[in-house]
Design a protein around this motif. Structure first.
Motif, short mmCIF file in Angstrom:
data_model
loop_
_atom_site.label_atom_id
_atom_site.label_comp_id
_atom_site.label_asym_id
_atom_site.label_seq_id
_atom_site.Cartn_x
_atom_site.Cartn_y
_atom_site.Cartn_z
N GLY A 152 9.08 -5.19 1.16
CA GLY A 152 8.34 -4.13 1.85
C GLY A 152 9.25 -3.22 2.65
O GLY A 152 10.11 -3.68 3.41
N ALA A 153 9.07 -1.91 2.45
CA ALA A 153 9.83 -0.92 3.22
C ALA A 153 8.92 -0.25 4.25
O ALA A 153 9.36 0.13 5.33
N PHE A 154 7.66 -0.11 3.89
CA PHE A 154 6.65 0.40 4.83
C PHE A 154 5.75 -0.79 5.13
O PHE A 154 5.00 -1.23 4.28
N VAL A 190 2.03 3.09 1.95
CA VAL A 190 0.86 3.10 2.84
C VAL A 190 0.29 4.51 3.05
O VAL A 190 -0.75 4.66 3.67
N HIS A 191 1.00 5.51 2.54
CA HIS A 191 0.52 6.88 2.75
C HIS A 191 0.50 7.64 1.42
O HIS A 191 1.47 7.58 0.66
N GLN A 206 2.86 -1.10 -4.52
CA GLN A 206 1.87 -2.07 -4.06
C GLN A 206 0.95 -1.36 -3.07
O GLN A 206 1.40 -0.61 -2.22
N ILE A 207 -0.35 -1.61 -3.24
CA ILE A 207 -1.30 -1.15 -2.23
C ILE A 207 -1.75 -2.42 -1.53
O ILE A 207 -2.28 -3.34 -2.16
N GLY A 208 -1.48 -2.50 -0.25
CA GLY A 208 -1.67 -3.74 0.49
C GLY A 208 -3.12 -4.04 0.82
O GLY A 208 -4.00 -3.18 0.69
N LEU A 217 -5.55 6.98 -0.55
CA LEU A 217 -4.37 6.35 -1.14
C LEU A 217 -4.66 5.93 -2.58
O LEU A 217 -3.84 6.12 -3.48
N LEU A 218 -5.84 5.38 -2.80
CA LEU A 218 -6.23 4.96 -4.15
C LEU A 218 -6.29 6.16 -5.09
O LEU A 218 -5.82 6.10 -6.23
N LYS A 219 -6.85 7.28 -4.60
CA LYS A 219 -6.94 8.48 -5.44
C LYS A 219 -5.54 9.01 -5.77
O LYS A 219 -5.27 9.40 -6.91
N ALA A 220 -4.68 8.99 -4.76
CA ALA A 220 -3.31 9.47 -5.00
C ALA A 220 -2.60 8.55 -6.00
O ALA A 220 -1.86 9.03 -6.88
N ALA A 221 -2.85 7.25 -5.91
CA ALA A 221 -2.24 6.31 -6.86
C ALA A 221 -2.80 6.56 -8.27
O ALA A 221 -2.11 6.36 -9.27
#
Ligand code: PEP
Ligand code: MN
Length: 359
Positions: A152-154, A190-191, A206-208, A217-221
């Protein structure tokens, strides 16, 4: 009553059932036609005033023996089923559902295939702390035959005063080390604005758990072209979990993996409660690969091996675990990270169990 009489009445009922079925089918087809017209007109399918009026009229006409409440209830079921028929297919069956796609989705991250039969091991530190730390773990992973490293970085931490991660520098470290050892990297984003940036450094985002319902975030992914590992929320139901995955897939990104990471219950002996039933349920209901994070779900090193075995026996496509060169000094999740020798033993025992199948 003679048995002949009973037989005759039963035959009469059977005939009525068939008439009712014919009428229901006719009604269903008309409801579908109405649905098409309403769709074209852009009008809402559900019309509560009209439904009330129909129920009132039926109660008026009701001569028994069923009472009005029963009649209304029966017709409400019919109305609801008719409304379902009016919904376009996409809204009835999720894209992530097995009903929409019977064969397993195989996710590809660089040259690694996930899902579709073989098992995946994802291991690495909770947080990226330094180049040396990641490099030490990566070298050990490579030697152990693990090709996918996490870090994890964020870091979404409960307290704002805890280590928040190295950010982009952490992603850069992951890339440098992964390039050296030819590894595939997973790291949490996370953003929404960081997804594009992340694609330059890592192979899977990864979406935590804490962001499972971060819809932006989901839409951007969903718009991104990078595989997504979606963690189950801390208290998410299966339905919520699958709908979260649907956001990503509906956005155009079919490369989604689900990961059970334990849910919050009253139990205090484990960090979370590993919901092993989620594995066969998700495999049954969805075609997406399903992984199990034995680190965050249990928080206890001594039960990670049996839990990983249970996960594979239940049908999981892979396991995630945390490994740190010196866990007591870790900047996050110190108590649940395995040392490198502990991981080597864990992986060797998992393979020796015969449950872990490599591609
Ligand atoms: C993680 O995997 O680093 C993590 C923070 O896990 P979760 O989102 O499941 O708590
Ligand atoms: Mn962690």
């Amino acid at each position: 009553m003679s048995s002949m009489e009973l037989e005759r009445l039963r035959e009469e009922l059977d005939a009525i059932n068939k008439d009712l079925l014919g009428l229901l089918s006719r009604r269903g087809r008309i409801a579908q036609e109405i649905g098409i017209i309403k769709e074209a007109q852009g009008v809402a399918k559900f019309d509560p005033a009209r439904e009330n009026q129909m129920l009132g009229e039926l109660a008026e006409l009701n001569e028994g023996p069923f009472d009005d409440a029963t009649i209304k209830q029966l017709f409400k079921h019919i109305f609801k089923a008719s409304l379902e028929l009016q919904k376009p297919d996409a809204r009835k069956q999720l894209l992530v559902s097995r009903k929409r796609q019977s064969e397993d989705t195989v996710v590809q991250a660089k040259d690694i295939l996930i899902g579709g039969g073989a098992h995946l091991m994802v291991a690495g530190p909770c947080s990226v702390e330094s180049y040396e730390q990641v490099r030490t773990v990566a070298a050990a992973m490579k030697a152990a035959g693990v090709r996918v490293i996490r870090g994890g970085a964020f870091k979404p931490r409960t307290s704002p005063y805890d280590f928040q991660g190295l950010g982009v520098e952490g992603l850069r470290i992951l890339k440098e080390v992964a390039d050296e050892f030819d590894l595939v990297t997973i790291s949490e984003i996370v953003h929404p604005n960081h997804i594009e940036l992340a694609q330059q450094y890592i192979d899977v985002i990864q979406i935590g758990a804490r962001n499972m319902q971060n819809f932006e975030l989901l839409k951007a992914a969903g718009e991104a072209r990078i595989p997504v590992l979606l963690k189950r929320g801390l208290a998410a139901t299966m339905d919520e979990f699958l709908h979260a995955a649907e956001y990503v897939v509906a956005g155009g990104n079919s490369q989604v993996m689900l990961i059970e990471r334990g849910i919050r219950t009253y139990e205090k002996w484990t960090r979370n409660t590993l919901d092993i039933s989620a594995v066969p349920l998700l495999k049954q209901e969805s075609h997406l690969p399903v992984l199990v994070d034995v680190a965050h779900s249990t928080g206890r090193k001594e039960i990670m091996l049996p839990c990983a075995k249970a996960a594979l026996a239940a049908g999981a496509d892979g396991i995630m675990i945390e490994v740190h060169p010196d866990p007591p000094t870790a900047l996050s999740d110190a108590e649940q990270q395995l040392t490198i020798p502990q991981f080597e033993q864990f992986f060797a025992q998992l393979k020796a169990s015969g449950l872990f199948h490599e591609r």
